[in-house]
Design a protein around this motif. Structure first.
Motif, PDB file in Angstrom:
ATOM      1  N   ALA A 263      -4.673  -1.692  25.350  1.00 57.48           N
ATOM      2  CA  ALA A 263      -5.631  -2.776  25.087  1.00 57.48           C
ATOM      3  C   ALA A 263      -5.079  -3.778  24.078  1.00 57.48           C
ATOM      4  CB  ALA A 263      -6.944  -2.185  24.584  1.00 57.48           C
ATOM      5  N   LYS A 264      -4.358  -3.279  23.078  1.00 56.47           N
ATOM      6  CA  LYS A 264      -3.818  -4.173  22.041  1.00 56.47           C
ATOM      7  C   LYS A 264      -2.470  -4.782  22.441  1.00 56.47           C
ATOM      8  CE  LYS A 264      -5.984  -2.494  17.833  1.00 56.47           C
ATOM      9  NZ  LYS A 264      -5.722  -2.201  16.408  1.00 56.47           N
ATOM     10  N   GLN A 265      -1.992  -4.424  23.634  1.00 51.59           N
ATOM     11  CA  GLN A 265      -0.719  -4.939  24.151  1.00 51.59           C
ATOM     12  C   GLN A 265       0.437  -4.682  23.191  1.00 51.59           C
ATOM     13  OE1 GLN A 265      -2.211  -8.971  25.113  1.00 51.59           O
ATOM     14  NE2 GLN A 265      -1.843  -8.422  27.239  1.00 51.59           N
ATOM     15  N   ILE A 266       0.431  -3.488  22.620  1.00 53.60           N
ATOM     16  CA  ILE A 266       1.538  -3.075  21.757  1.00 53.60           C
ATOM     17  C   ILE A 266       2.671  -2.579  22.656  1.00 53.60           C
ATOM     18  CG2 ILE A 266       2.277  -1.419  19.996  1.00 53.60           C
ATOM     19  CD1 ILE A 266      -0.679  -1.370  19.028  1.00 53.60           C
ATOM     20  N   HIS A 267       3.877  -3.117  22.459  1.00 53.53           N
ATOM     21  CA  HIS A 267       5.017  -2.640  23.234  1.00 53.53           C
ATOM     22  C   HIS A 267       5.544  -1.351  22.608  1.00 53.53           C
ATOM     23  CE1 HIS A 267       4.979  -6.798  24.701  1.00 53.53           C
ATOM     24  NE2 HIS A 267       5.622  -6.342  25.747  1.00 53.53           N
ATOM     25  N   VAL A 268       5.980  -0.436  23.465  1.00 57.12           N
ATOM     26  CA  VAL A 268       6.527   0.838  23.001  1.00 57.12           C
ATOM     27  C   VAL A 268       8.005   0.913  23.384  1.00 57.12           C
ATOM     28  CG1 VAL A 268       6.449   3.347  23.282  1.00 57.12           C
ATOM     29  CG2 VAL A 268       4.314   2.043  23.118  1.00 57.12           C
ATOM     30  N   CYS A 269       8.827   1.197  22.376  1.00 55.49           N
ATOM     31  CA  CYS A 269      10.257   1.403  22.608  1.00 55.49           C
ATOM     32  C   CYS A 269      10.578   2.845  22.261  1.00 55.49           C
ATOM     33  CB  CYS A 269      11.073   0.449  21.735  1.00 55.49           C
ATOM     34  SG  CYS A 269      12.845   0.699  21.913  1.00 55.49           S
ATOM     35  N   LEU A 270      10.875   3.649  23.274  1.00 56.39           N
ATOM     36  CA  LEU A 270      11.165   5.063  23.004  1.00 56.39           C
ATOM     37  C   LEU A 270      12.449   5.241  22.208  1.00 56.39           C
ATOM     38  CD1 LEU A 270      10.465   6.964  26.322  1.00 56.39           C
ATOM     39  CD2 LEU A 270       8.927   6.563  24.418  1.00 56.39           C
ATOM     40  N   ALA A 271      13.360   4.279  22.352  1.00 63.78           N
ATOM     41  CA  ALA A 271      14.680   4.416  21.724  1.00 63.78           C
ATOM     42  C   ALA A 271      15.245   5.805  22.018  1.00 63.78           C
ATOM     43  CB  ALA A 271      14.602   4.148  20.220  1.00 63.78           C
ATOM     44  N   ASN A 272      15.142   6.200  23.279  1.00 59.38           N
ATOM     45  CA  ASN A 272      15.580   7.554  23.641  1.00 59.38           C
ATOM     46  C   ASN A 272      17.096   7.652  23.666  1.00 59.38           C
ATOM     47  OD1 ASN A 272      15.021   5.914  26.067  1.00 59.38           O
ATOM     48  ND2 ASN A 272      15.957   7.631  27.145  1.00 59.38           N
ATOM     49  N   HIS A 273      17.583   8.761  23.185  1.00 54.69           N
ATOM     50  CA  HIS A 273      19.021   8.976  23.011  1.00 54.69           C
ATOM     51  C   HIS A 273      19.750   8.861  24.358  1.00 54.69           C
ATOM     52  CE1 HIS A 273      22.763  10.764  21.660  1.00 54.69           C
ATOM     53  NE2 HIS A 273      22.302  10.732  20.414  1.00 54.69           N
ATOM     54  N   PRO A 274      20.874   8.115  24.391  1.00 52.39           N
ATOM     55  CA  PRO A 274      21.612   8.009  25.658  1.00 52.39           C
ATOM     56  C   PRO A 274      22.052   9.363  26.204  1.00 52.39           C
ATOM     57  CG  PRO A 274      22.413   6.377  24.081  1.00 52.39           C
ATOM     58  CD  PRO A 274      21.449   7.266  23.338  1.00 52.39           C
TER      59      PRO A 274
END
Ligand code: ZN
Length: 418
Positions: A263-274
Motif C-alpha cells: 500500500a505504501k509502495q515501498i520497494h524491497v531489495c533483498l540484496a540476496n547473496h550471488p
C-alpha cells in the motif's frame, strides 16, 4: 555531436514483457535519440553516424544494482581489510570494483554504506570522466547505534539530536540517499543479532523526517520482523534484505506488514547473496525451500522487488548480479519480470525513472548489448558485448577478445547510415 547507431537481433525497450525483433537504438552524446524497430530508428540518423551491428544479440537498458558496498572487497574478511586500509588505498580498490560492475553490464549502482564519503568522491570522478564506472548513488556512512551494525563506517548516533545531525552531515557531504541500520547484521562482530531492532519506531521516523526534509530518500537495512515493522511505520522508501527473521532463527512473514509495504509502495531489495546456491546446497532442499518461502510469497504478492547483491560482503563479488537474479528464476518468477527488477523497476525505486532503466528518446544512454536472448535464459546477460554508461562506450576485456576473433575490423567501424 556524432551519432552512434546500435542494431541488434532483438531489443527490450522496457518493460521487458514485450520485445521487438530487428531493433536499434540511436545515441547522441550521453542521450538516447530514438529506440525501437530498426527502420523507425533509421529515420533519425544523420550523415556521419557510426554503426555497430549485433545480429545475434539483444540490446536492453543497462542494469542497476540497488545494493552494493564498494568499500568492501568481497574477500573473506572485508571489515578487517577496510579498517587496515587508508583512504587512498580504499579509494583505489573502489575504483577497480566500479569497473567490475561496468564489465558486468551495470550502469547504475547504489552504494549503501562506505567510510569517509569515499563513494561520493568516486561518484564525482566517474561522472567527470576521470574514472570508468557506473553512475553511483551514494549513501556514505549508514546511521547505526553505538557499536551497532557497521559502526566502523562512522555513522554511530544516539538520540534524536544526533540522528538529525548525522542525516544533515551526510546530506552536506553529498549523499544521494540516507541509509539506516534498522536491525543488526551478520557482518558486525559483537553487534546486535540480525533479528534485533536497533532503533525505535520514533527514532526511525526522525531519520525519515529529516532526510525527506532535505529531499533524500531513506533505505532501511532490516532483517528482523520488528525492524521491518518500524521501518514501514516510519515511512522509509526502500527496505533492504527484508528477511522476516525472528529471535528463534526462523522467518515469519507477516501478511499485515506485507499489505502495508504494498500500500505504501515501498520497494524491497533483498540484496540476496550471488552465491545463494551454495547456501541452498549446505542446508538441503527442504530447509532451503522453507527459508526461501517468504521471498516466493513477496514475489507473488505484488511487492515491488528490485535487484541487489550486497556486493562487497564476503564472497559477494562485484558483477554477481546475474547470479542474484537467478535466485528469482529458481523461485519461478517470469524472466521478463526479473529483468524489470534490474532495470525499469530499479530505476523507479532509485527515483531515476525519468533518466534510466529503459530505452526511450531523452533517456540517458545507459545501454547493454548481450549475446543471445535473456528472455529465454538469464545466463545470456553474462555474455556482455558492449556497455554504454551515460553514453560512454565500454567493452569488457572478455568481449574485446571475442570481437577480435570473430569480427572483421570493418564490421564494427564507422559507416554511413544517414
Ligand atoms: Zn548491505
Amino acid at each position: 555531436m556524432n551519432q552512434l547507431l546500435i542494431t541488434a537481433g532483438r531489443i527490450l525497450l522496457g518493460p521487458s514483457s514485450t520485445h521487438i525483433d530487428d531493433g536499434a537504438v540511436l545515441v547522441s552524446g550521453d542521450t538516447i535519440v530514438a529506440a525501437g524497430a530498426r527502420n523507425d530508428v533509421l529515420a533519425h540518423t544523420e550523415p556521419g553516424c557510426q554503426v555497430m551491428e549485433f545480429p545475434d544479440a539483444t540490446v536492453l537498458p543497462g542494469l542497476i544494482d540497488c545494493h552494493v558496498h564498494l568499500a568492501f572487497d568481497a574477500g573473506p574478511d572485508p571489515v578487517t581489510t577496510l579498517t587496515d586500509s587508508d583512504d587512498a588505498a580504499l579509494l583505489l580498490g573502489m575504483a577497480g570494483r566500479a569497473q567490475q560492475l561496468l564489465d558486468a553490464g551495470i550502469t547504475t549502482a547504489r552504494d549503501l554504506g562506505d567510510r569517509g564519503g569515499l563513494s561520493v568522491r568516486l561518484r564525482d570522478a566517474i561522472s567527470e570522466g576521470a574514472v570508468a564506472g557506473p553512475r553511483i548513488l551514494a549513501a556514505t556512512a549508514p546511521l547505526t547505534t553505538p557499536k551497532g551494525h557497521c559502526w566502523f563506517l562512522g555513522g554511530e548516533v544516539e538520540g534524536d539530536k544526533e540522528i538529525r545531525h548525522k542525516v544533515r552531515q551526510n546530506a552536506e557531504g553529498g549523499a544521494d540517499v540516507i541509509k539506516v541500520m534498522a536491525t543488526g547484521g551478520g557482518l558486525t562482530r559483537g553487534g546486535p543479532s540480525i533479528w534485533q531492532p536497533q532503533f525505535t519506531t520514533e527514532e526511525l521516523t526522525v531519520v525519515v523526517e529529516e532526510a525527506h526534509r532535505l529531499g533524500l530518500p531513506v533505505a532501511a537495512h532490516a532483517h528482523g520482523v520488528q525492524g521491518i515493522a518500524a521501518a514501514i511505520t516510519a515511512g522509509v522508501d526502500t527496505i533492504e534484505h527484508c528477511s522476516w527473521m525472528t529471535e528463534e532463527g526462523t522467518s515469519d512473514l507477516r501478511e499485515d506488514l506485507l499489505a502495508q509495504i504494498i500500500a505504501k509502495q515501498i520497494h524491497v531489495c533483498l540484496a540476496n547473496h550471488p552465491n545463494w546456491r551454495a547456501f541452498a546446497d549446505r542446508v538441503g532442499p527442504e530447509k532451503a525451500a522453507e527459508l526461501f518461502a517468504p521471498t516466493r510469497r513477496m514475489a507473488e504478492s505484488g511487492v515491488q522487488l528490485v535487484a541487489g547483491t550486497d556486493a562487497g560482503i564476503p564472497r559477494a563479488f562485484f558483477g554477481g548480479l546475474i547470479s542474484s537474479l537467478e535466485f528469482f528464476e529458481h523461485l519461478g518468477v517470469p524472466r521478463h519480470r526479473i529483468i524489470d527488477m534490474a532495470t525499469i523497476n530499479a530505476a523507479s525505486a532509485l527515483r531515476l525513472s525519468i533518466q534510466t532503466g529503459r530505452l526511450a528518446a531523452g533517456c540517458r544512454a545507459d545501454i547493454l548489448v548481450v549475446n543471445g536472448d535473456p528472455l529465454a535464459g538469464l545466463d545470456a546477460l553474462r555474455a556482455v558485448q558492449l556497455v554504454l554508461a551515460g553514453g560512454r562506450l565500454h567493452i569488457p576485456d572478455s568481449a574485446a577478445l571475442s570481437w577480435a576473433q570473430q569480427r572483421p575490423a570493418s564490421a564494427e567501424q564507422a559507416d554511413f547510415c544517414g
